[in-house]
Design an enzyme around this catalytic site. Sequence first.
Site, PDB file in Angstrom:
ATOM      1  N   ASP A  68       0.815  -1.192   0.000  1.00  0.00           N
ATOM      2  CA  ASP A  68       0.000   0.000   0.000  1.00  0.00           C
ATOM      3  C   ASP A  68       0.868   1.271   0.000  1.00  0.00           C
ATOM      4  OD1 ASP A  68      -2.088   1.689   0.065  1.00  0.00           O
ATOM      5  OD2 ASP A  68      -2.765   1.224   2.090  1.00  0.00           O
ATOM      6  N   CYS A  73     -17.956   5.654   3.797  1.00  0.00           N
ATOM      7  CA  CYS A  73     -17.370   4.544   4.564  1.00  0.00           C
ATOM      8  C   CYS A  73     -16.732   5.063   5.856  1.00  0.00           C
ATOM      9  CB  CYS A  73     -16.339   3.824   3.695  1.00  0.00           C
ATOM     10  SG  CYS A  73     -15.482   2.490   4.556  1.00  0.00           S
TER      11      CYS A  73
HETATM   12  C1  B12 Z   1      -8.399   3.484  -1.074  1.00  0.00           C
HETATM   13  C2  B12 Z   1      -8.449   2.355  -0.065  1.00  0.00           C
HETATM   14  C3  B12 Z   1      -9.466   2.365   0.880  1.00  0.00           C
HETATM   15  C4  B12 Z   1     -10.613   3.361   0.833  1.00  0.00           C
HETATM   16  C5  B12 Z   1     -11.594   2.962  -0.293  1.00  0.00           C
HETATM   17  C6  B12 Z   1     -11.998   1.472  -0.245  1.00  0.00           C
HETATM   18  C7  B12 Z   1     -12.193   0.837  -1.622  1.00  0.00           C
HETATM   19  N1  B12 Z   1     -13.061  -0.133  -1.680  1.00  0.00           N
HETATM   20  O1  B12 Z   1     -11.536   1.228  -2.582  1.00  0.00           O
HETATM   21  C8  B12 Z   1     -11.190   3.262   2.271  1.00  0.00           C
HETATM   22  C9  B12 Z   1     -10.526   4.312   3.156  1.00  0.00           C
HETATM   23  C10 B12 Z   1     -12.691   3.401   2.408  1.00  0.00           C
HETATM   24  C11 B12 Z   1     -10.672   1.888   2.691  1.00  0.00           C
HETATM   25  C12 B12 Z   1     -11.255   1.121   3.670  1.00  0.00           C
HETATM   26  C13 B12 Z   1     -10.814  -0.138   4.049  1.00  0.00           C
HETATM   27  N2  B12 Z   1      -9.661  -0.727   3.669  1.00  0.00           N
HETATM   28 CO1  B12 Z   1      -8.520  -0.036   2.259  1.00  0.00          CO
HETATM   29  N3  B12 Z   1      -7.395   0.407   0.821  1.00  0.00           N
HETATM   30  C14 B12 Z   1      -7.485   1.333  -0.103  1.00  0.00           C
HETATM   31  C15 B12 Z   1      -6.354   1.183  -1.125  1.00  0.00           C
HETATM   32  C16 B12 Z   1      -5.264   2.212  -0.810  1.00  0.00           C
HETATM   33  C17 B12 Z   1      -6.776   1.305  -2.590  1.00  0.00           C
HETATM   34  C18 B12 Z   1      -8.043   0.500  -2.955  1.00  0.00           C
HETATM   35  C19 B12 Z   1      -8.474   0.767  -4.384  1.00  0.00           C
HETATM   36  O2  B12 Z   1      -7.716   0.521  -5.300  1.00  0.00           O
HETATM   37  N4  B12 Z   1      -9.662   1.327  -4.577  1.00  0.00           N
HETATM   38  C20 B12 Z   1     -10.151   1.658  -5.886  1.00  0.00           C
HETATM   39  C21 B12 Z   1     -11.520   1.050  -6.127  1.00  0.00           C
HETATM   40  C22 B12 Z   1     -11.954   1.274  -7.559  1.00  0.00           C
HETATM   41  O3  B12 Z   1     -11.334  -0.332  -5.922  1.00  0.00           O
HETATM   42  P1  B12 Z   1     -12.468  -1.268  -5.338  1.00  0.00           P
HETATM   43  O4  B12 Z   1     -13.477  -0.502  -4.618  1.00  0.00           O
HETATM   44  O5  B12 Z   1     -11.788  -2.387  -4.638  1.00  0.00           O
HETATM   45  O6  B12 Z   1     -13.117  -1.788  -6.704  1.00  0.00           O
HETATM   46  C23 B12 Z   1     -12.575  -2.933  -7.377  1.00  0.00           C
HETATM   47  C24 B12 Z   1     -13.591  -4.074  -7.467  1.00  0.00           C
HETATM   48  O7  B12 Z   1     -14.598  -3.956  -6.497  1.00  0.00           O
HETATM   49  C25 B12 Z   1     -14.020  -4.058  -8.886  1.00  0.00           C
HETATM   50  N5  B12 Z   1     -15.259  -3.287  -9.130  1.00  0.00           N
HETATM   51  C26 B12 Z   1     -15.520  -2.007  -8.895  1.00  0.00           C
HETATM   52  N6  B12 Z   1     -16.745  -1.674  -9.324  1.00  0.00           N
HETATM   53  C27 B12 Z   1     -17.264  -2.784  -9.838  1.00  0.00           C
HETATM   54  C28 B12 Z   1     -18.516  -2.992 -10.389  1.00  0.00           C
HETATM   55  C29 B12 Z   1     -18.834  -4.265 -10.819  1.00  0.00           C
HETATM   56  C30 B12 Z   1     -20.160  -4.467 -11.392  1.00  0.00           C
HETATM   57  C31 B12 Z   1     -17.885  -5.334 -10.698  1.00  0.00           C
HETATM   58  C32 B12 Z   1     -18.207  -6.707 -11.126  1.00  0.00           C
HETATM   59  C33 B12 Z   1     -16.622  -5.084 -10.126  1.00  0.00           C
HETATM   60  C34 B12 Z   1     -16.353  -3.825  -9.717  1.00  0.00           C
HETATM   61  O8  B12 Z   1     -12.964  -3.449  -9.636  1.00  0.00           O
HETATM   62  C35 B12 Z   1     -12.317  -2.471  -8.831  1.00  0.00           C
HETATM   63  C36 B12 Z   1     -10.840  -2.395  -9.191  1.00  0.00           C
HETATM   64  O9  B12 Z   1     -10.171  -3.605  -8.901  1.00  0.00           O
HETATM   65  C37 B12 Z   1      -5.868  -0.291  -0.822  1.00  0.00           C
HETATM   66  C38 B12 Z   1      -4.366  -0.530  -0.988  1.00  0.00           C
HETATM   67  C39 B12 Z   1      -4.000  -0.618  -2.449  1.00  0.00           C
HETATM   68  N7  B12 Z   1      -3.010   0.119  -2.840  1.00  0.00           N
HETATM   69  O10 B12 Z   1      -4.632  -1.347  -3.217  1.00  0.00           O
HETATM   70  C40 B12 Z   1      -6.312  -0.535   0.647  1.00  0.00           C
HETATM   71  C41 B12 Z   1      -6.858  -1.913   0.999  1.00  0.00           C
HETATM   72  C42 B12 Z   1      -7.834  -2.296  -0.072  1.00  0.00           C
HETATM   73  N8  B12 Z   1      -7.597  -1.671   2.230  1.00  0.00           N
HETATM   74  C43 B12 Z   1      -7.583  -2.650   3.063  1.00  0.00           C
HETATM   75  C44 B12 Z   1      -8.343  -2.712   4.256  1.00  0.00           C
HETATM   76  C45 B12 Z   1      -7.951  -3.781   5.268  1.00  0.00           C
HETATM   77  C46 B12 Z   1      -9.403  -1.820   4.469  1.00  0.00           C
HETATM   78  C47 B12 Z   1     -10.469  -1.891   5.577  1.00  0.00           C
HETATM   79  C48 B12 Z   1     -10.942  -3.303   5.909  1.00  0.00           C
HETATM   80  C49 B12 Z   1      -9.868  -1.203   6.830  1.00  0.00           C
HETATM   81  C50 B12 Z   1     -10.836  -1.051   7.992  1.00  0.00           C
HETATM   82  N9  B12 Z   1     -11.082  -2.098   8.756  1.00  0.00           N
HETATM   83  O11 B12 Z   1     -11.315   0.013   8.241  1.00  0.00           O
HETATM   84  C51 B12 Z   1     -11.610  -1.011   4.990  1.00  0.00           C
HETATM   85  C52 B12 Z   1     -12.640  -1.825   4.181  1.00  0.00           C
HETATM   86  C53 B12 Z   1     -13.689  -0.983   3.540  1.00  0.00           C
HETATM   87  C54 B12 Z   1     -14.249  -1.622   2.264  1.00  0.00           C
HETATM   88  N10 B12 Z   1     -15.409  -2.261   2.359  1.00  0.00           N
HETATM   89  O12 B12 Z   1     -13.627  -1.499   1.203  1.00  0.00           O
HETATM   90  C55 B12 Z   1      -6.737  -3.814   2.545  1.00  0.00           C
HETATM   91  C56 B12 Z   1      -7.691  -4.926   2.058  1.00  0.00           C
HETATM   92  C57 B12 Z   1      -7.195  -6.342   2.312  1.00  0.00           C
HETATM   93  C58 B12 Z   1      -8.170  -7.342   1.739  1.00  0.00           C
HETATM   94  N11 B12 Z   1      -8.302  -8.482   2.395  1.00  0.00           N
HETATM   95  O13 B12 Z   1      -8.812  -7.084   0.754  1.00  0.00           O
HETATM   96  C59 B12 Z   1      -5.897  -3.102   1.394  1.00  0.00           C
HETATM   97  C60 B12 Z   1      -5.586  -3.993   0.199  1.00  0.00           C
HETATM   98  C61 B12 Z   1      -4.585  -2.624   2.056  1.00  0.00           C
HETATM   99  C62 B12 Z   1      -3.576  -3.757   2.247  1.00  0.00           C
HETATM  100  N12 B12 Z   1      -2.378  -3.613   1.720  1.00  0.00           N
HETATM  101  O14 B12 Z   1      -3.832  -4.773   2.838  1.00  0.00           O
HETATM  102  N13 B12 Z   1      -9.613   1.502   1.922  1.00  0.00           N
HETATM  103  S1  SF4 Z   2     -18.656   1.639   6.639  1.00  0.00           S
HETATM  104 FE1  SF4 Z   2     -19.517  -0.031   5.461  1.00  0.00          FE
HETATM  105  S2  SF4 Z   2     -18.122  -0.398   3.738  1.00  0.00           S
HETATM  106 FE2  SF4 Z   2     -17.029   0.855   5.245  1.00  0.00          FE
HETATM  107  S3  SF4 Z   2     -15.926  -0.690   6.454  1.00  0.00           S
HETATM  108 FE3  SF4 Z   2     -17.872  -0.263   7.527  1.00  0.00          FE
HETATM  109  S4  SF4 Z   2     -19.299  -1.811   6.796  1.00  0.00           S
HETATM  110 FE4  SF4 Z   2     -17.541  -1.809   5.383  1.00  0.00          FE
END
Ligand code: B12
Ligand code: SF4
Length: 346
Positions: free
Chosen positions: A132, A212
Amino acid sequence: MLAGKIKRWGMELGFEQVGICDTQLAEHETHLQEWLDRNFHGSMHYMARHGVKRSRPEQLVAGTVRVISVRMNYLSPKSTPADHLMTQPATALISRYALGRDYHKVMRKKLQKLANRIEAETGPFGYRAFVDSAPVLEKALAEKAGLGWIGKHSNLLNRQTGSWFFLGEIYTDLPLPVDRPVANHCGDCVRCLDACPTGAIVGPYQVDARKCISYLTIELKGSIPEHLRGLMGNRIFGCDDCQVVCPWNRFAQHSNETDFNPRHGLDAAGLVELFGWSETEFLRRTEGSAIRRASYQGWLRNIAVALGNAPTSERVVSALQSRLDEPSEIVREHVEWALRKHRALT
Ligand code: B12
Ligand code: SF4
Ligand code: SF4
């Protein structure tokens, strides 16, 4: 074979799984772009800053042809389970991932050791290790490398161990054989969408970070939107709800890493107690911890919201009143909001 050895060395270093993938992320690039277009990243400008470098590894590190993706469990056997704390409104709920030593440091060290081990076998090779720490689509790469699937809550999860693990990776120019992705096992389940306190999972696989609690308590630096404060309950740093309800986390395994054990009793500390910390105490007790990212001001802001959501008591009200003259306007504003909730301020 080198790939087999890399996996074995990775496990010996304490990773639970190691997989290898190529760098084609075209579909994820589209999803990322849609997510950014909808402004779901809020104030996390770094998510938009690097153009397509995030979804094209070879543009971030020239010569990259493969990614070695690793995962590492973080749930400490010594920490109080998050679901227990959800029913304790006067106790602080800190995400289970942030209770011990900062994972970035722990994992980066191990990834460097893995790279050194590979180098000892192959001679000098091109690589860069990330946890990350750069524009990298960690979940998409891990999914491709067979470490699990991206669930509807958007975290990576795995049938054998659920989702309580971190990800990290090594970009490399070694043309290693790739692993196969696993199938998605979310099926008809929508538990995470239903359980999210703020409705941040706006559709399957789509998280609007602006709603979130993890974003609100860690990434957002200013004022927390008022209509979301009441929904945050006692969550003062991150949120685990969507993972707690996931049926696959019945198979969660504890971490073997003692660095992830909770420090200073933060897994079940009282809100009033934490609100009393001076800045010096905050800095001392969060040394080497991911909690530092929130800053002292963010820490007080978050606890003020949680105290506003706690049952009214003299202790809670007087703790809040003691911070009415805080130098930070943001903190004062949240303290006043909390006192109004207890009808202790008109
Ligand atoms: C930005 C970020 C956040 C943001 C945004 C979360 C998000 N979902 O993006 C915030 C601050 C909210 C956050 C929260 C958390 N995070 Co965070 N975060 C990141 C970070 C830096 C980037 C993630 C990213 O690329 N987001 C961009 C969006 C577009 O990605 P996405 O939502 O995952 O969408 C993907 C898929 O869902 C899919 N997709 C999207 N739309 C659609 C639509 C359809 C129809 C389909 C089929 C697919 C699809 O494609 C997208 C691209 O791959 C990563 C580290 C990294 N460099 O990757 C850590 C990371 C994802 N986080 C992590 C963690 C642990 C968390 C939390 C659990 C922490 C907590 N307990 O509070 C929460 C979980 C919240 C959640 N439900 O996501 C871990 C996850 C580990 C794992 N097992 O997956 C990571 C990987 C860090 C790490 N090195 O371990 N996070
Ligand atoms: S606010 Fe919602 S999406 Fe974000 S970590 Fe909590 S349950 Fe997951
Ligand atoms: S709670 Fe259900 S829908 Fe959400 S990630 Fe887990 S299995 Fe998938």
